[in-house]
Design an enzyme around this catalytic site. Structure first.
Site: not given
Ligand code: H2U
Ligand code: ZN
Length: 349
Positions: A55, A58, A120, A160, A168, A171, A173, A175
């Site tokens: 992940c 994590c 996670h 989201n 995707s 975990h 989170h 933004q």
């Molecule tokens: P979601 O909230 O839509 O799942 O998006 C996760 C964000 O995490 C996405 O904008 C970022 C992606 O660009 N990300 C990173 O910054 N580093 C990573 O290693 C993978 C995902």
């Molecule tokens: Zn995780």
């Protein structure tokens, strides 16, 4: 209640106005006299492990961009490795205006990711209110820090949740995108909040009416009210409004932040219960943009926009008339609120 929604309107097609956006929504209650037409199906429900070696969120793991996460134990905020906006100022001559029909201008911003927990396998519905309170504090700190950047005019905090909403990674989170210009949605709300002609503010009026007529109330506490708004477009859309008008999280007292954490927990638990699944949604906070006087009329609030309609797998599609005409719903906001409260079949009619 009767004053606001005449009985006739519970049976006949009508439109309702969203006073925050100025957009009308079509309600067709005659198409769905009973709210429980769908089955309740639990989804696969396999709980993820509390730590996943691959992940990217994590603790201690490498992210897609190669950077390694610290062994964080609480909240972890980092700059998005694939940001949609960049920090750099655009070179001169990046503005387009041809015949008033082709207009473009550069935009810059700061994109961050906020991990709510090192675990996670948790969602907000599983977290203790005290842990959610720390997320609230992190949101407030980010808002303060990003609004202090001279060229930033707006900070959008959002989450989201669930694959249906394009998330995707389970975990927990969210933004944050801080932008140079105020985006469409808060810009329209800004005009509505500023232009409201009532005594007091628009959301103060809504708070007062909704507390009195509890038909659309999903849950509440001393400082916060959660309703399926009168003008909801999505079946189980909700709006969280603080009783006291504050322009941003920064003006909230410690008790109001605790109460916010607790209503976020209550709401997400009710969502998960509705269709016995980890309920997907996009949620976010609308707070004051950087604008003269905004602190005088802004009223912070949260929107939750879940895509589900009848079960964990049957979603509402905003297509056809909705894309070409206007949003439409069969289930009334009053019925949706009753279902979320768990009033059961036929509730809220
Ligand atoms: P979601 O909230 O839509 O799942 O998006 C996760 C964000 O995490 C996405 O904008 C970022 C992606 O660009 N990300 C990173 O910054 N580093 C990573 O290693 C993978 C995902
Ligand atoms: Zn995780």
């Amino acid at each position: 209640m009767a004053r606001m929604l005449p009985d006739r309107l519970k049976e006949v097609p009508h439109r309702r106005l969203n006073p925050l956006t100025g957009q009308w929504v079509l309600v067709s209650p005659h198409r769905l006299q009973r709210p429980w037409q769908g089955r309740v199906e639990a989804t696969a429900g396999d709980r993820p492990p509390s730590y996943l070696p691959d992940c990217y969120l994590c603790p201690g793991n490498a992210r897609a961009g190669g950077v390694r996460n610290p062994d964080y134990t609480d909240i972890f905020v980092f700059d998005n490795d694939f940001p949609s906006l960049l920090l750099d100022e655009a070179p001169a001559g990046s503005t387009v205006d041809v015949a008033g029909a082709y207009r473009a201008r550069p935009e810059r911003g700061i994109c961050r990711v906020v991990c709510y927990s090192p675990r996670h396998d948790l969602t907000m519905a599983d977290m203790e209110p005290a842990a959610i309170r720390r997320v609230v504090d992190a949101w407030a700190d980010q808002y303060r820090e990003l609004m202090a950047v001279p060229w930033v005019h707006y900070v959008q905090i959002f989450e989201n949740k669930g694959e249906l909403m394009g998330c995707s990674n389970p975990h927990p989170h969210g933004q944050i995108w801080a932008t140079e210009e105020v985006p469409n949605e808060p810009a329209v709300e800004d005009r509505s909040l500023r232009g409201y002609g009532g005594p007091g503010g628009l959301l103060e009026a809504v708070h007062a009416h909704e507390s009195e007529d509890s038909s659309r109330v999903v849950c509440r506490n001393g400082d916060w009210l959660c309703v399926v708004p009168f003008w909801a477009a999505w079946p189980f859309e909700t709006l969280l409004i603080p009783r006291r008008r504050v322009a941003s999280l920064l003006e909230m007292t410690g008790e109001e932040r605790d109460a916010l954490a607790s209503i976020l927990k209550d709401l997400t638990v009710l969502y998960d219960r509705l269709f016995a699944c980890s309920f997907p949604y996009t949620m976010g906070i609308h707070q004051a943009p950087k604008k003269d006087g905004a602190g005088e009329y802004w009223h912070l609030h949260f929107h939750f926009y879940p895509p589900l309609l009848r079960s964990a797998t049957v979603r509402k599609f905003m297509v056809g008339f909705e894309m070409l005409g206007m949003p439409q719903r069969d289930l009334t906001p009053e019925q949706a609120a009753a279902m979320l409260r768990g009033d059961g079949p036929g509730g809220g009619s």
